[in-house]
Design a protein around this motif. Structure first.
Motif, PDB file in Angstrom:
ATOM      1  N   ALA A 111      33.401  29.142  57.307  1.00  0.00           N
ATOM      2  CA  ALA A 111      32.961  28.754  58.651  1.00  0.00           C
ATOM      3  C   ALA A 111      32.437  29.963  59.413  1.00  0.00           C
ATOM      4  O   ALA A 111      31.384  29.893  60.054  1.00  0.00           O
ATOM      5  CB  ALA A 111      34.111  28.105  59.409  1.00  0.00           C
ATOM      6  N   ARG A 112      33.150  31.075  59.331  1.00  0.00           N
ATOM      7  CA  ARG A 112      32.745  32.272  60.068  1.00  0.00           C
ATOM      8  C   ARG A 112      31.418  32.820  59.556  1.00  0.00           C
ATOM      9  O   ARG A 112      30.553  33.198  60.343  1.00  0.00           O
ATOM     10  CB  ARG A 112      33.847  33.326  59.954  1.00  0.00           C
ATOM     11  CG  ARG A 112      33.592  34.571  60.776  1.00  0.00           C
ATOM     12  CD  ARG A 112      34.688  35.614  60.619  1.00  0.00           C
ATOM     13  NE  ARG A 112      34.657  36.217  59.287  1.00  0.00           N
ATOM     14  CZ  ARG A 112      35.591  36.061  58.355  1.00  0.00           C
ATOM     15  NH1 ARG A 112      36.642  35.319  58.589  1.00  0.00           N
ATOM     16  NH2 ARG A 112      35.480  36.653  57.187  1.00  0.00           N
ATOM     17  N   TRP A 116      30.777  27.251  75.688  1.00  0.00           N
ATOM     18  CA  TRP A 116      31.945  26.542  75.183  1.00  0.00           C
ATOM     19  C   TRP A 116      32.789  25.976  76.315  1.00  0.00           C
ATOM     20  O   TRP A 116      33.757  25.275  76.075  1.00  0.00           O
ATOM     21  CB  TRP A 116      32.801  27.464  74.307  1.00  0.00           C
ATOM     22  CG  TRP A 116      32.089  27.858  73.074  1.00  0.00           C
ATOM     23  CD1 TRP A 116      31.559  29.083  72.805  1.00  0.00           C
ATOM     24  CD2 TRP A 116      31.782  27.049  71.946  1.00  0.00           C
ATOM     25  NE1 TRP A 116      30.942  29.082  71.584  1.00  0.00           N
ATOM     26  CE2 TRP A 116      31.081  27.847  71.028  1.00  0.00           C
ATOM     27  CE3 TRP A 116      32.038  25.729  71.613  1.00  0.00           C
ATOM     28  CZ2 TRP A 116      30.628  27.354  69.813  1.00  0.00           C
ATOM     29  CZ3 TRP A 116      31.588  25.257  70.399  1.00  0.00           C
ATOM     30  CH2 TRP A 116      30.898  26.061  69.518  1.00  0.00           C
ATOM     31  N   ARG A 158      28.589  29.067  59.172  1.00  0.00           N
ATOM     32  CA  ARG A 158      28.339  27.996  60.133  1.00  0.00           C
ATOM     33  C   ARG A 158      28.499  28.397  61.590  1.00  0.00           C
ATOM     34  O   ARG A 158      27.799  27.862  62.446  1.00  0.00           O
ATOM     35  CB  ARG A 158      29.274  26.823  59.860  1.00  0.00           C
ATOM     36  CG  ARG A 158      29.007  26.113  58.581  1.00  0.00           C
ATOM     37  CD  ARG A 158      29.760  24.805  58.469  1.00  0.00           C
ATOM     38  NE  ARG A 158      31.077  24.791  59.049  1.00  0.00           N
ATOM     39  CZ  ARG A 158      32.203  25.018  58.371  1.00  0.00           C
ATOM     40  NH1 ARG A 158      32.169  25.310  57.118  1.00  0.00           N
ATOM     41  NH2 ARG A 158      33.364  24.951  58.977  1.00  0.00           N
ATOM     42  N   ASP A 159      29.416  29.286  61.911  1.00  0.00           N
ATOM     43  CA  ASP A 159      29.738  29.552  63.312  1.00  0.00           C
ATOM     44  C   ASP A 159      28.547  30.040  64.118  1.00  0.00           C
ATOM     45  O   ASP A 159      28.322  29.584  65.233  1.00  0.00           O
ATOM     46  CB  ASP A 159      30.887  30.549  63.429  1.00  0.00           C
ATOM     47  CG  ASP A 159      32.224  29.936  63.077  1.00  0.00           C
ATOM     48  OD1 ASP A 159      32.280  28.701  62.887  1.00  0.00           O
ATOM     49  OD2 ASP A 159      33.213  30.683  62.989  1.00  0.00           O
ATOM     50  N   ARG A 160      27.770  30.967  63.592  1.00  0.00           N
ATOM     51  CA  ARG A 160      26.626  31.508  64.332  1.00  0.00           C
ATOM     52  C   ARG A 160      25.606  30.406  64.612  1.00  0.00           C
ATOM     53  O   ARG A 160      25.129  30.259  65.730  1.00  0.00           O
ATOM     54  CB  ARG A 160      25.991  32.650  63.541  1.00  0.00           C
ATOM     55  CG  ARG A 160      24.718  33.183  64.108  1.00  0.00           C
ATOM     56  CD  ARG A 160      24.884  34.180  65.194  1.00  0.00           C
ATOM     57  NE  ARG A 160      25.805  35.233  64.793  1.00  0.00           N
ATOM     58  CZ  ARG A 160      26.395  36.029  65.661  1.00  0.00           C
ATOM     59  NH1 ARG A 160      26.149  35.906  66.937  1.00  0.00           N
ATOM     60  NH2 ARG A 160      27.219  36.961  65.255  1.00  0.00           N
ATOM     61  N   TYR A 170      28.584  22.524  55.940  1.00  0.00           N
ATOM     62  CA  TYR A 170      29.963  22.042  56.081  1.00  0.00           C
ATOM     63  C   TYR A 170      30.326  21.144  54.898  1.00  0.00           C
ATOM     64  O   TYR A 170      31.342  21.352  54.243  1.00  0.00           O
ATOM     65  CB  TYR A 170      30.104  21.280  57.402  1.00  0.00           C
ATOM     66  CG  TYR A 170      31.402  20.552  57.558  1.00  0.00           C
ATOM     67  CD1 TYR A 170      32.568  21.234  57.887  1.00  0.00           C
ATOM     68  CD2 TYR A 170      31.476  19.174  57.373  1.00  0.00           C
ATOM     69  CE1 TYR A 170      33.770  20.561  58.032  1.00  0.00           C
ATOM     70  CE2 TYR A 170      32.667  18.500  57.512  1.00  0.00           C
ATOM     71  CZ  TYR A 170      33.808  19.188  57.841  1.00  0.00           C
ATOM     72  OH  TYR A 170      34.993  18.530  57.975  1.00  0.00           O
ATOM     73  N   ALA A 204      26.145  27.157  64.664  1.00  0.00           N
ATOM     74  CA  ALA A 204      26.734  26.177  65.578  1.00  0.00           C
ATOM     75  C   ALA A 204      26.721  26.693  67.016  1.00  0.00           C
ATOM     76  O   ALA A 204      26.455  25.939  67.958  1.00  0.00           O
ATOM     77  CB  ALA A 204      28.158  25.836  65.148  1.00  0.00           C
ATOM     78  N   LEU A 205      26.990  27.976  67.205  1.00  0.00           N
ATOM     79  CA  LEU A 205      26.940  28.548  68.547  1.00  0.00           C
ATOM     80  C   LEU A 205      25.508  28.536  69.091  1.00  0.00           C
ATOM     81  O   LEU A 205      25.292  28.236  70.264  1.00  0.00           O
ATOM     82  CB  LEU A 205      27.499  29.969  68.553  1.00  0.00           C
ATOM     83  CG  LEU A 205      27.587  30.641  69.923  1.00  0.00           C
ATOM     84  CD1 LEU A 205      28.473  29.839  70.869  1.00  0.00           C
ATOM     85  CD2 LEU A 205      28.112  32.055  69.783  1.00  0.00           C
TER      86      LEU A 205
END
Length: 167
Positions: A135-136, A18, A139-141, A73, A143-144
């Motif tokens: 999101a948590r 990031w 999607r977050d995993r 999303y 996306a990371l």
């Protein structure tokens, strides 16, 4: 990124995906922007790595993992936005078209309009909470993971340029 104490507390690790530090070796320095050699860089899968950062991002954008993140999303945002706008428009229309209904007392000085107005605030907070939770959890995993993929490809690309420039 792990939190730690000491004199270097709060510093960002340079290998953090990031971290958006200066884009070293992106069209700068010697050469005409290519990798400096005839042989393409190889990624971990044995495929030819993209020649520059824009190609890396286009490759990621075309990937099934990226499309899955984007569809998750859109799958939340489009219906949630439509529902919230419908609820807001219904509130405004009811306030202008049915003032008698909105003025109807519910308990003491509290009327339907006041409850609907407070409901607007409550629904905003609930929607924000639901979005953050979605999101948590959804999607977050992914996306990371995509960010790490891009980071590794960029690092490999940068090493290849340095290797070729050193010849």
């Amino acid at each position: 990124m792990d939190k730690h104490e000491g004199p270097d507390a709060g510093t960002i690790r340079l290998d953090d995906p990031w971290y958006d530090g200066p884009a070293v070796d992106w069209g700068e320095g010697e050469g005409d922007g290519d990798c400096g050699g005839d042989a393409p860089l190889r990624s971990a899968g044995g495929r030819a790595a993209p020649a520059d950062a824009s190609e890396i991002y286009l490759e990621v954008q075309r990937s099934a993992a990226f499309q899955e993140v984007r569809s998750r999303y859109r799958g939340f945002v489009v219906p949630a936005t439509a529902a919230f706008l419908l609820w807001y428009v219904a509130y405004v229309v009811a306030a202008t078209a049915a003032p008698g209904f909105m003025a109807r007392p519910v308990a003491g000085a509290v009327n339907v309009a006041l409850l609907a107005g407070l409901g607007q605030f409550l629904s905003t907070f609930l929607l924000t909470w639901a979005y953050a939770r979605h999101a948590r959890l959804r999607r977050d995993r992914a996306a990371l993971d995509l960010r790490w993929t891009v980071f590794e490809q960029e690092r490999g690309h940068g090493r290849g340029r340095k290797r070729e420039a050193g010849r």
